[in-house]
Design a protein around this motif. Structure first.
Motif, PDB file in Angstrom:
ATOM      1  N   PHE A 133       1.056   6.608 -15.196  1.00 23.55           N
ATOM      2  CA  PHE A 133       2.228   7.582 -14.543  1.00 23.55           C
ATOM      3  C   PHE A 133       3.163   6.529 -13.825  1.00 23.55           C
ATOM      4  O   PHE A 133       2.832   5.326 -13.192  1.00 23.55           O
ATOM      5  CB  PHE A 133       1.664   8.619 -13.761  1.00 23.55           C
ATOM      6  CG  PHE A 133       0.982   9.568 -14.608  1.00 23.55           C
ATOM      7  CD1 PHE A 133       1.747  10.081 -15.771  1.00 23.55           C
ATOM      8  CD2 PHE A 133      -0.346  10.112 -14.546  1.00 23.55           C
ATOM      9  CE1 PHE A 133       0.960  11.255 -16.612  1.00 23.55           C
ATOM     10  CE2 PHE A 133      -1.150  10.932 -15.343  1.00 23.55           C
ATOM     11  CZ  PHE A 133      -0.274  11.283 -16.309  1.00 23.55           C
ATOM     12  N   ALA A 134       4.213   7.289 -13.128  1.00 23.48           N
ATOM     13  CA  ALA A 134       4.979   6.240 -12.087  1.00 23.48           C
ATOM     14  C   ALA A 134       4.089   6.134 -10.699  1.00 23.48           C
ATOM     15  O   ALA A 134       3.710   7.309 -10.194  1.00 23.48           O
ATOM     16  CB  ALA A 134       6.247   7.140 -11.879  1.00 23.48           C
ATOM     17  N   CYS A 135       3.850   5.075 -10.355  1.00 23.95           N
ATOM     18  CA  CYS A 135       3.011   4.897  -9.217  1.00 23.95           C
ATOM     19  C   CYS A 135       1.805   5.295  -9.273  1.00 23.95           C
ATOM     20  O   CYS A 135       0.845   5.510  -8.153  1.00 23.95           O
ATOM     21  CB  CYS A 135       3.712   5.378  -7.930  1.00 23.95           C
ATOM     22  SG  CYS A 135       5.076   4.519  -7.237  1.00 23.95           S
ATOM     23  N   GLY A 136       1.168   5.644 -10.496  1.00 24.67           N
ATOM     24  CA  GLY A 136      -0.256   5.910 -10.765  1.00 24.67           C
ATOM     25  C   GLY A 136      -0.726   5.801 -12.158  1.00 24.67           C
ATOM     26  O   GLY A 136      -0.081   5.498 -13.093  1.00 24.67           O
ATOM     27  N   CYS A 137      -2.065   6.485 -12.605  1.00 20.37           N
ATOM     28  CA  CYS A 137      -2.252   6.335 -14.016  1.00 20.37           C
ATOM     29  C   CYS A 137      -2.924   7.627 -14.135  1.00 20.37           C
ATOM     30  O   CYS A 137      -3.164   8.562 -13.305  1.00 20.37           O
ATOM     31  CB  CYS A 137      -2.943   5.040 -14.155  1.00 20.37           C
ATOM     32  SG  CYS A 137      -4.669   5.135 -13.412  1.00 20.37           S
ATOM     33  N   LEU A 210       9.351  -0.335 -16.459  1.00 29.05           N
ATOM     34  CA  LEU A 210       7.989  -1.141 -16.124  1.00 29.05           C
ATOM     35  C   LEU A 210       8.123  -1.974 -15.089  1.00 29.05           C
ATOM     36  O   LEU A 210       7.235  -2.379 -14.206  1.00 29.05           O
ATOM     37  CB  LEU A 210       7.702  -1.707 -17.638  1.00 29.05           C
ATOM     38  CG  LEU A 210       6.177  -2.418 -17.428  1.00 29.05           C
ATOM     39  CD1 LEU A 210       5.310  -1.573 -17.188  1.00 29.05           C
ATOM     40  CD2 LEU A 210       6.186  -3.110 -18.776  1.00 29.05           C
ATOM     41  N   ALA A 211       9.454  -2.784 -15.148  1.00 31.50           N
ATOM     42  CA  ALA A 211       9.532  -3.613 -13.935  1.00 31.50           C
ATOM     43  C   ALA A 211       9.055  -2.955 -12.592  1.00 31.50           C
ATOM     44  O   ALA A 211       8.659  -3.595 -11.691  1.00 31.50           O
ATOM     45  CB  ALA A 211      11.023  -4.329 -14.195  1.00 31.50           C
ATOM     46  N   VAL A 212       9.671  -1.886 -12.373  1.00 29.92           N
ATOM     47  CA  VAL A 212       9.377  -1.184 -10.957  1.00 29.92           C
ATOM     48  C   VAL A 212       8.011  -0.760 -10.831  1.00 29.92           C
ATOM     49  O   VAL A 212       7.386  -0.867  -9.779  1.00 29.92           O
ATOM     50  CB  VAL A 212      10.404  -0.072 -11.117  1.00 29.92           C
ATOM     51  CG1 VAL A 212      10.224   0.967  -9.771  1.00 29.92           C
ATOM     52  CG2 VAL A 212      12.001  -0.141 -11.085  1.00 29.92           C
ATOM     53  N   GLU A 213       7.398  -0.490 -12.029  1.00 32.86           N
ATOM     54  CA  GLU A 213       5.930  -0.160 -11.749  1.00 32.86           C
ATOM     55  C   GLU A 213       5.240  -1.502 -11.222  1.00 32.86           C
ATOM     56  O   GLU A 213       4.324  -1.378 -10.541  1.00 32.86           O
ATOM     57  CB  GLU A 213       5.312  -0.053 -13.098  1.00 32.86           C
ATOM     58  CG  GLU A 213       5.730   1.476 -13.540  1.00 32.86           C
ATOM     59  CD  GLU A 213       5.457   2.522 -12.355  1.00 32.86           C
ATOM     60  OE1 GLU A 213       4.194   2.674 -11.741  1.00 32.86           O
ATOM     61  OE2 GLU A 213       6.448   3.185 -11.962  1.00 32.86           O
ATOM     62  N   LYS A 214       5.532  -2.565 -11.911  1.00 33.16           N
ATOM     63  CA  LYS A 214       5.030  -3.887 -11.553  1.00 33.16           C
ATOM     64  C   LYS A 214       5.169  -4.233  -9.991  1.00 33.16           C
ATOM     65  O   LYS A 214       4.183  -4.995  -9.287  1.00 33.16           O
ATOM     66  CB  LYS A 214       5.506  -5.034 -12.314  1.00 33.16           C
ATOM     67  CG  LYS A 214       4.913  -4.966 -13.716  1.00 33.16           C
ATOM     68  CD  LYS A 214       5.357  -6.145 -14.734  1.00 33.16           C
ATOM     69  CE  LYS A 214       4.753  -5.895 -16.086  1.00 33.16           C
ATOM     70  NZ  LYS A 214       5.314  -7.038 -16.938  1.00 33.16           N
ATOM     71  N   GLU A 215       6.142  -3.626  -9.350  1.00 31.25           N
ATOM     72  CA  GLU A 215       6.503  -3.943  -7.782  1.00 31.25           C
ATOM     73  C   GLU A 215       5.372  -2.875  -7.121  1.00 31.25           C
ATOM     74  O   GLU A 215       5.514  -2.846  -5.726  1.00 31.25           O
ATOM     75  CB  GLU A 215       7.906  -3.960  -7.689  1.00 31.25           C
ATOM     76  CG  GLU A 215       8.756  -5.098  -8.174  1.00 31.25           C
ATOM     77  CD  GLU A 215       8.066  -6.173  -7.819  1.00 31.25           C
ATOM     78  OE1 GLU A 215       8.053  -6.616  -6.624  1.00 31.25           O
ATOM     79  OE2 GLU A 215       8.252  -7.153  -8.846  1.00 31.25           O
ATOM     80  N   ILE A 220      -1.754  -1.089 -11.644  1.00 32.35           N
ATOM     81  CA  ILE A 220      -1.452  -2.262 -12.243  1.00 32.35           C
ATOM     82  C   ILE A 220      -1.200  -3.586 -11.352  1.00 32.35           C
ATOM     83  O   ILE A 220      -0.942  -4.511 -11.807  1.00 32.35           O
ATOM     84  CB  ILE A 220       0.009  -1.867 -13.193  1.00 32.35           C
ATOM     85  CG1 ILE A 220       1.102  -1.803 -12.403  1.00 32.35           C
ATOM     86  CG2 ILE A 220      -0.466  -1.005 -14.341  1.00 32.35           C
ATOM     87  CD1 ILE A 220       2.355  -1.676 -13.455  1.00 32.35           C
ATOM     88  N   ARG A 221      -1.293  -3.261 -10.040  1.00 35.96           N
ATOM     89  CA  ARG A 221      -1.176  -4.540  -9.101  1.00 35.96           C
ATOM     90  C   ARG A 221      -2.568  -5.018  -8.573  1.00 35.96           C
ATOM     91  O   ARG A 221      -2.736  -5.537  -7.489  1.00 35.96           O
ATOM     92  CB  ARG A 221      -0.260  -4.123  -8.145  1.00 35.96           C
ATOM     93  CG  ARG A 221       1.178  -3.967  -8.421  1.00 35.96           C
ATOM     94  CD  ARG A 221       2.017  -3.361  -7.411  1.00 35.96           C
ATOM     95  NE  ARG A 221       1.974  -4.033  -6.119  1.00 35.96           N
ATOM     96  CZ  ARG A 221       2.749  -4.931  -5.885  1.00 35.96           C
ATOM     97  NH1 ARG A 221       3.543  -5.613  -6.816  1.00 35.96           N
ATOM     98  NH2 ARG A 221       2.866  -5.745  -4.770  1.00 35.96           N
ATOM     99  N   THR A 222      -3.589  -5.032  -9.461  1.00 37.67           N
ATOM    100  CA  THR A 222      -5.007  -5.273  -9.214  1.00 37.67           C
ATOM    101  C   THR A 222      -5.297  -6.598  -8.775  1.00 37.67           C
ATOM    102  O   THR A 222      -6.312  -6.926  -8.186  1.00 37.67           O
ATOM    103  CB  THR A 222      -5.895  -4.667 -10.196  1.00 37.67           C
ATOM    104  OG1 THR A 222      -5.529  -5.003 -11.422  1.00 37.67           O
ATOM    105  CG2 THR A 222      -6.051  -3.299 -10.047  1.00 37.67           C
ATOM    106  N   ASP A 223      -4.431  -7.607  -9.312  1.00 41.44           N
ATOM    107  CA  ASP A 223      -4.728  -8.880  -9.035  1.00 41.44           C
ATOM    108  C   ASP A 223      -3.880  -9.279  -7.441  1.00 41.44           C
ATOM    109  O   ASP A 223      -3.921 -10.597  -7.229  1.00 41.44           O
ATOM    110  CB  ASP A 223      -4.076  -9.780 -10.367  1.00 41.44           C
ATOM    111  CG  ASP A 223      -2.776  -9.525 -10.642  1.00 41.44           C
ATOM    112  OD1 ASP A 223      -2.045  -8.560 -10.311  1.00 41.44           O
ATOM    113  OD2 ASP A 223      -2.300 -10.066 -11.511  1.00 41.44           O
TER     114      ASP A 223
END
Ligand code: ZN
Ligand code: FE
Length: 258
Positions: A133-137, A210-215, A220-223
């Motif tokens: 989801f946007a900013c979530g899952c 997807l690019a926005v999610e990565k930010e 998805i930013r667990t690293d």
């Protein structure tokens, strides 16, 4: 020209209707048939395919009603879930060929929310149900944390320009938790402002890039160091893998936020 329209259903679901100007339409995750039939009739469209991502009622509840209305509709869904009304079972790598439509998505296995959840990818669009989801899952119901983490990693391997069509309008609520994890992420704060503006105007925040999610999406930013350290602070232990960080975040949100 392909048109993808989100039909709102229930409180916060989107049922995606894909059409391409020849009167035929594919419908993704019809939890309810009534709003879909209304939309199809207004635009003089005939449903020829139903694409199901997973077995939950808010995604499959409209299958029977649509099949009654559109006799020749084909119903596609995951091979690994038992869903009544599905006549074509799909798994990783399958291509969906819909008679009369150019729209021909490829199937990816993205389990975790449920054990057999699939996504439909037709570049640049990904229909991912309740996985990302946007900013979530999604929550982990009948799948596992490890599966959901791997599925999100898998989605992140698609091009950054991918447009994500998820099944719920959860963005603003998800941003609240994302700020617990990354209170100082400038991209997240910027997105919050934008999303508040869109919601005030009654606009959908889906699809999103997807690019926005990565930010902005902590799941998805667990690293990222900041995401890991927030998860470690919450759990009170050191976390060495991205999957561990993901699992702590998901449990944290389940327990203290949602
Ligand atoms: Zn679901
Ligand atoms: Fe759902």
């Amino acid at each position: 020209m392909i048109t993808i329209h989100g039909v709102p259903a229930f409180d916060d679901n989107y049922i995606w209707v894909i059409s391409e100007g020849n009167g035929k339409a594919a419908v993704v995750d019809p939890g309810d048939e009534a709003p879909v039939i209304d939309y199809l009739q207004v635009y003089d469209l005939q449903a020829v395919a139903i694409l199901i991502t997973h077995k939950h009622y808010d995604h499959v509840g409209g299958i029977t009603g649509l099949c009654r209305q559109y006799r020749d509709v084909r119903v596609y869904g995951p091979a690994n879930e038992n869903i009544s009304g599905i006549d074509r079972k799909l798994k990783e790598g399958d291509r969906v060929d819909i008679p009369g439509m150019k729209f021909s998505p490829e199937v990816i296995d993205i389990p975790g929310h449920t054990e057999g959840h699939i996504g439909y990818y037709a570049s640049p669009a990904l229909f991912c149900g309740d996985t990302l989801f946007a900013c979530g899952c999604g929550r982990v119901f009948s799948g596992s944390f490890a599966q959901l983490h791997a599925s999100l990693v898998r989605i992140c391997e698609l091009p950054d320009s991918t447009d994500i069509y998820c099944a719920h309008e959860y963005t603003l609520d998800n941003i609240g938790f994302a700020k617990w994890v990354e209170p100082d992420n400038p991209e997240l704060l910027k997105r919050e402002k934008q999303v508040i503006g869109e919601r005030e105007q009654g606009l959908a925040t889906v699809p999103f890039r997807l690019a926005v999610e990565k930010e902005t999406n902590p799941f998805i930013r667990t690293d990222m160091d900041g995401v890991r350290s927030s998860a470690e602070k919450y759990s009170g232990t050191g976390l060495s893998t991205a999957e561990q960080v993901f699992t702590v975040l998901r449990q944290w949100k389940d327990k203290d936020y949602d």
